[in-house]
Design a protein around this motif. Sequence first.
Motif, PDB file in Angstrom:
ATOM      1  N   UNK A   1     -20.175 -15.949  38.761  1.00 12.30           N
ATOM      2  CA  UNK A   1     -19.204 -17.004  39.009  1.00 12.30           C
ATOM      3  C   UNK A   1     -18.527 -17.369  37.679  1.00 12.30           C
ATOM      4  N   UNK A   2     -17.223 -17.252  37.494  1.00 14.63           N
ATOM      5  CA  UNK A   2     -16.204 -16.752  38.370  1.00 14.63           C
ATOM      6  C   UNK A   2     -15.031 -16.263  37.538  1.00 14.63           C
ATOM      7  N   UNK A   3     -14.160 -15.463  38.094  1.00 15.78           N
ATOM      8  CA  UNK A   3     -12.943 -15.003  37.414  1.00 15.78           C
ATOM      9  C   UNK A   3     -11.772 -15.898  37.835  1.00 15.78           C
ATOM     10  N   UNK A   4     -10.775 -16.035  36.946  1.00 11.21           N
ATOM     11  CA  UNK A   4      -9.597 -16.829  37.297  1.00 11.21           C
ATOM     12  C   UNK A   4      -8.406 -16.303  36.498  1.00 11.21           C
ATOM     13  N   UNK A   5      -7.350 -16.001  37.209  1.00 10.92           N
ATOM     14  CA  UNK A   5      -6.160 -15.423  36.570  1.00 10.92           C
ATOM     15  C   UNK A   5      -5.273 -16.493  35.940  1.00 10.92           C
ATOM     16  N   UNK A   6      -5.203 -17.641  36.571  1.00  8.84           N
ATOM     17  CA  UNK A   6      -4.298 -18.689  36.103  1.00  8.84           C
ATOM     18  C   UNK A   6      -4.973 -19.492  34.998  1.00  8.84           C
ATOM     19  N   UNK A   7      -4.503 -19.321  33.793  1.00  6.54           N
ATOM     20  CA  UNK A   7      -5.078 -20.060  32.679  1.00  6.54           C
ATOM     21  C   UNK A   7      -4.303 -21.295  32.308  1.00  6.54           C
ATOM     22  N   UNK A   8      -3.225 -21.574  33.022  1.00  4.60           N
ATOM     23  CA  UNK A   8      -2.413 -22.735  32.687  1.00  4.60           C
ATOM     24  C   UNK A   8      -1.363 -22.389  31.645  1.00  4.60           C
ATOM     25  N   UNK A   9      -0.614 -23.396  31.195  1.00 13.04           N
ATOM     26  CA  UNK A   9       0.510 -23.144  30.284  1.00 13.04           C
ATOM     27  C   UNK A   9       0.099 -22.757  28.868  1.00 13.04           C
ATOM     28  N   UNK A  10      -1.158 -23.050  28.475  1.00 11.78           N
ATOM     29  CA  UNK A  10      -1.574 -22.821  27.087  1.00 11.78           C
ATOM     30  C   UNK A  10      -2.518 -21.636  26.958  1.00 11.78           C
ATOM     31  N   UNK A  11      -3.524 -21.579  27.822  1.00 17.09           N
ATOM     32  CA  UNK A  11      -4.580 -20.585  27.679  1.00 17.09           C
ATOM     33  C   UNK A  11      -4.478 -19.512  28.765  1.00 17.09           C
ATOM     34  N   UNK A  12      -4.831 -18.295  28.448  1.00 15.96           N
ATOM     35  CA  UNK A  12      -4.887 -17.261  29.474  1.00 15.96           C
ATOM     36  C   UNK A  12      -6.100 -17.452  30.378  1.00 15.96           C
ATOM     37  N   UNK A  13      -6.059 -16.862  31.571  1.00 18.40           N
ATOM     38  CA  UNK A  13      -7.214 -16.878  32.451  1.00 18.40           C
ATOM     39  C   UNK A  13      -8.249 -15.879  31.972  1.00 18.40           C
ATOM     40  N   UNK A  14      -9.273 -15.698  32.769  1.00 18.93           N
ATOM     41  CA  UNK A  14     -10.311 -14.723  32.431  1.00 18.93           C
ATOM     42  C   UNK A  14     -10.564 -13.843  33.643  1.00 18.93           C
ATOM     43  N   UNK A  15     -10.540 -12.524  33.396  1.00 22.45           N
ATOM     44  CA  UNK A  15     -10.594 -11.566  34.482  1.00 22.45           C
ATOM     45  C   UNK A  15     -11.576 -10.445  34.155  1.00 22.45           C
ATOM     46  N   UNK A  16     -11.549  -9.418  34.977  1.00 22.63           N
ATOM     47  CA  UNK A  16     -12.494  -8.299  34.839  1.00 22.63           C
ATOM     48  C   UNK A  16     -12.416  -7.642  33.464  1.00 22.63           C
ATOM     49  N   UNK A  17     -11.252  -7.689  32.813  1.00 24.26           N
ATOM     50  CA  UNK A  17     -11.138  -7.104  31.470  1.00 24.26           C
ATOM     51  C   UNK A  17     -11.960  -7.906  30.464  1.00 24.26           C
ATOM     52  N   UNK A  18     -11.974  -9.214  30.612  1.00 25.46           N
ATOM     53  CA  UNK A  18     -12.742 -10.057  29.700  1.00 25.46           C
ATOM     54  C   UNK A  18     -14.248  -9.851  29.878  1.00 25.46           C
ATOM     55  N   UNK A  19     -14.676  -9.726  31.128  1.00 26.40           N
ATOM     56  CA  UNK A  19     -16.112  -9.549  31.395  1.00 26.40           C
ATOM     57  C   UNK A  19     -16.551  -8.100  31.190  1.00 26.40           C
ATOM     58  N   UNK A  20     -15.575  -7.190  31.045  1.00 27.01           N
ATOM     59  CA  UNK A  20     -15.882  -5.752  31.014  1.00 27.01           C
ATOM     60  C   UNK A  20     -16.671  -5.388  32.274  1.00 27.01           C
ATOM     61  N   UNK A  21     -16.088  -5.749  33.408  1.00 24.30           N
ATOM     62  CA  UNK A  21     -16.778  -5.661  34.691  1.00 24.30           C
ATOM     63  C   UNK A  21     -17.234  -4.247  35.046  1.00 24.30           C
ATOM     64  N   UNK A  22     -16.427  -3.249  34.722  1.00 25.18           N
ATOM     65  CA  UNK A  22     -16.826  -1.884  35.075  1.00 25.18           C
ATOM     66  C   UNK A  22     -18.118  -1.493  34.371  1.00 25.18           C
ATOM     67  N   UNK A  23     -18.199  -1.805  33.089  1.00 22.80           N
ATOM     68  CA  UNK A  23     -19.409  -1.505  32.323  1.00 22.80           C
ATOM     69  C   UNK A  23     -20.599  -2.305  32.857  1.00 22.80           C
ATOM     70  N   UNK A  24     -20.352  -3.543  33.194  1.00 25.32           N
ATOM     71  CA  UNK A  24     -21.397  -4.407  33.712  1.00 25.32           C
ATOM     72  C   UNK A  24     -21.946  -3.871  35.034  1.00 25.32           C
ATOM     73  N   UNK A  25     -21.056  -3.429  35.901  1.00 26.99           N
ATOM     74  CA  UNK A  25     -21.483  -2.911  37.204  1.00 26.99           C
ATOM     75  C   UNK A  25     -22.274  -1.619  37.042  1.00 26.99           C
ATOM     76  N   UNK A  26     -21.915  -0.803  36.089  1.00 31.00           N
ATOM     77  CA  UNK A  26     -22.707   0.411  35.822  1.00 31.00           C
ATOM     78  C   UNK A  26     -24.145   0.040  35.485  1.00 31.00           C
TER      79      UNK A  26
END
Length: 436
Positions: free
Chosen positions: A191-216
């Motif tokens: 829990x959890x990913x979010x694309x909308x980071x608002x006007x100042x900060x970026x969101x956090x997604x599978x690239x940030x978590x390195x999801x592919x590596x994590x799932x392996x």
Amino acid sequence: MSLTIPQPEATAGDTSWFTHDRFGLFIHWGLYALPARHEWVQSREKTTAEEYDRYFRHFDPDLYDPKQWARAAAGAGMKYFVVTTKHHEGFCLFDSQHTDFKSTNTLCGRDLLRPMVDAFREHDMRVGFYHSLLDWRHPHYTIDRHHPRREDPDAAAQNEQREIARYAEYLYNQTEELLSRYGTVDVLWYDFSFRDGGPVFPGKTKEDWQSERLIELIRKLQPNVVLNDRLQIGGDIKTPEQFQPREWVRVDGKPVVWEACQTFSGSWGYYRDEESWKSVDQLVQMLIDTVSKGGNLLLNVGPTGRGEFDHRALDRLAGMGEWMKRHSRSIYGCTQAPAEFGPAPQDCRYTYHPEKNRLYLHVFTWPFKNLHLDGMADRVEYAQLLSDASEVRMRSTPAPAEHGSTAAEQSKTTLTLELPVKKPPVTVPVIELFLK
């Protein structure tokens, strides 16, 4: 005659037990139990790490008895549990070798996860771990719109000193600990990913978590684990939160395995003064409604800072258990009723057990004497109240011919169930229909 029931495609994890058991316990427990005003208290009140440390210094759940927790959950009819190994605050209930912000360094001085896992397994309940992708404590978790320091004047400058890739490594290492130390892990709930980071900060997604590596790593260590969908890729189940879907959940038009996560009240963590607690009637109806649409219900409790279940949670669990004691066979192994049976009557829900070929009619609003099931007269062999196995008499009546209807449609008959005038003394009465 073949019947039409949605069939989700197979996924990497083993969901066969999951779609049978249907009912689980969510546990949100951490330092936020001490302020006792929502598990997001640190973010809501924009508390600094230094200020939040007062909860770390005073965390001492001296009444923690995981065997009592497991008894309460099993008594409610729950078959699995999912506990917050780490929530967004970053505090770990287990003895992680990658942080000092953990239960073993508090006044209680021990790993709180191990005895919990053992206690629930003693009651034949499957084990699930929630693990937050967010971490407001880690020095390399970049500030975003949820972070307590988001309004600091120098928040952007702070981020220049943080490397999200180093946090991803920490996430990877803690996942490895959780999946290698505690035996079979049946559910892994990120829990959890979010694309909308608002006007100042970026969101956090599978690239940030390195999801592919994590799932392996996950599939290497626990190949059959049921993984949720919040890494954005590779999930076995969809997880609608705090709402009831209108129908079987679909992705790209295809039915999927799904689980509604819900709370007893308006908070996940212990909230002393929160008063919007759902009644036992509401909770039982929520469970039935979920299974009637092919889903699971993961129902949450937030233990207190001393390690006990809130008395209101214990009351609800006991009430649900009283209903499940006599009606669980309309839940376990059941799913959405075949389309050929048509919609359930008003204020009712169907569930269906494919292996037993039984249909269960859950009556939310008790009618006066008769309940009519259109088109079902030639399908039902016998009917009884599930609570006490008392017969429900039936009779068939021809469906009224409508202008323009075909002869086949006119030949359909309605099954009328002759009910007692007084509602049976159970939360939701269930009529068990033995099909031909």
